[in-house]
Design an enzyme around this catalytic site. Structure first.
Site, PDB file in Angstrom:
ATOM      1  CE  LYS A  33      -2.433   1.646   3.731  1.00 53.52           C
ATOM      2  NZ  LYS A  33      -2.308   3.116   3.788  1.00 53.52           N
ATOM      3  CG  ASP A  60      -4.798   4.573   1.574  1.00 50.53           C
ATOM      4  OD1 ASP A  60      -5.926   5.046   1.367  1.00 50.53           O
ATOM      5  OD2 ASP A  60      -4.310   4.429   2.712  1.00 50.53           O
ATOM      6  CE  LYS A  62      -7.912   6.876   3.800  1.00 47.65           C
ATOM      7  NZ  LYS A  62      -6.480   6.566   3.805  1.00 47.65           N
ATOM      8  CG  ASP A  65     -11.808  17.516  -6.628  1.00 45.53           C
ATOM      9  OD1 ASP A  65     -12.693  18.297  -7.043  1.00 45.53           O
ATOM     10  OD2 ASP A  65     -10.639  17.860  -6.404  1.00 45.53           O
ATOM     11  CB  THR A 119     -11.254   4.650  12.182  1.00 53.43           C
ATOM     12  OG1 THR A 119      -9.963   4.899  11.634  1.00 53.43           O
ATOM     13  CG2 THR A 119     -11.892   3.473  11.477  1.00 53.43           C
ATOM     14  NE  ARG A 210       2.201   2.163  13.138  1.00 56.45           N
ATOM     15  CZ  ARG A 210       1.389   2.939  13.832  1.00 56.45           C
ATOM     16  NH1 ARG A 210       1.892   3.850  14.653  1.00 56.45           N
ATOM     17  NH2 ARG A 210       0.075   2.816  13.713  1.00 56.45           N
TER      18      ARG A 210
END
Ligand code: C5P
Length: 237
Positions: A33, A60, A62, A65, A119, A210
């Site tokens: 990603k 990614d 997002k 528009d 989130t 991570r």
């Protein structure tokens, strides 16, 4: 494994460490990603490079528009050879449809998924921006809108996965971050699930950052997650 469910989040400030890690990973064992930080610093050539090494790349960014702008951005991402990309469902039905149409109908076209409610937003935050619904209601509503526009699925927390799987059916892709292997810490994630718990909840793909990128041995960390999944699925490792 033909279609690894693991997507490694390359959350790095520039291209060098991202390419160094990619050089150690096997495209059969994970997808990658690329998010805003890495894309803004390293650019589209890095994405092409990763795809050229055989990795399925989830871009990614997002997008959110007007319909024409998002559709053209999706087309441009498609030309980079990305496997999956995403847009905000709150951009509205016309925007979602335009984005989906821009990717065409070829069987190997990029998958297009939606972000529903970030989130980081709670009920009070939603009220501030004029949304009088509980986050889970808004997630369901926006996931339905993504489905109506013909999108392939949504990014969601593993906690939302069970309800969305029920509501949207088997073919709707659920991509879940916030994954932590059984023996690792939570970092700054508030609500975490293990890979097995997330798959049990209905997730198709697991975004893991991570626990792999900051591991002393990222390859061993990835293999350990595969072993955890195989154990859950009852497969030989
Ligand atoms: O390092 P970690 O496994 O927490 O990384 C998770 C990745 O998933 C990051 O790239 C993060 O931006 C992304 N993500 C998330 N939670 C969301 C949506 C995306 O952690 N709700």
């Amino acid at each position: 494994m033909s279609d690894s469910p693991i997507i490694v989040a390359l959350d790095y400030p520039d291209g060098a460490p991202a390419l160094a890690l990619a050089g150690r990973l096997d495209p059969a064992l994970c997808k990658l990603k690329v998010g805003k930080e890495l894309f803004v610093s390293a650019g589209p050539r890095l994405v092409e490079d990763l795809a050229g090494r055989g990795f399925r790349v989830f871009l990614d960014l997002k997008f959110h528009d007007i319909p024409n702008t998002v559709a053209q951005a999706c087309k441009a991402a498609s030309r980079l050879g990305v496997w999956m990309m995403n847009v905000h469902a709150s951009g509205g039905l016309a925007m979602l449809r335009a984005a989906r149409e821009a990717l065409g109908e070829a069987p190997d076209r990029p998958r297009l998924i939606a972000v529903t409610v970030l989130t980081s937003l709670g009920e009070a935050d939603l009220r501030q921006v004029g949304v009088d619904a509980a986050p889970e209601q808004q997630v369901s509503r926006l996931a339905a809108l993504a489905g109506e526009a013909g999108l392939d699925g949504v990014v969601c927390s593993a906690r939302e996965a069970e309800a969305l799987r029920r509501e949207r059916g088997r073919d709707f892709l659920l991509v879940t971050p916030g994954i932590r292997p059984a023996d690792s810490g939570s970092d700054d994630q508030q609500r975490i699930m293990t890979p097995a718990q997330a798959l049990r909840a209905g997730a198709d793909y697991l975004v893991v950052g991570r626990p792999i990128t900051r591991a002393a041995d990222p390859v061993a960390a990835l293999k350990k997650i595969h072993a955890e999944i195989a154990n859950f699925l009852g497969e030989p490792t």
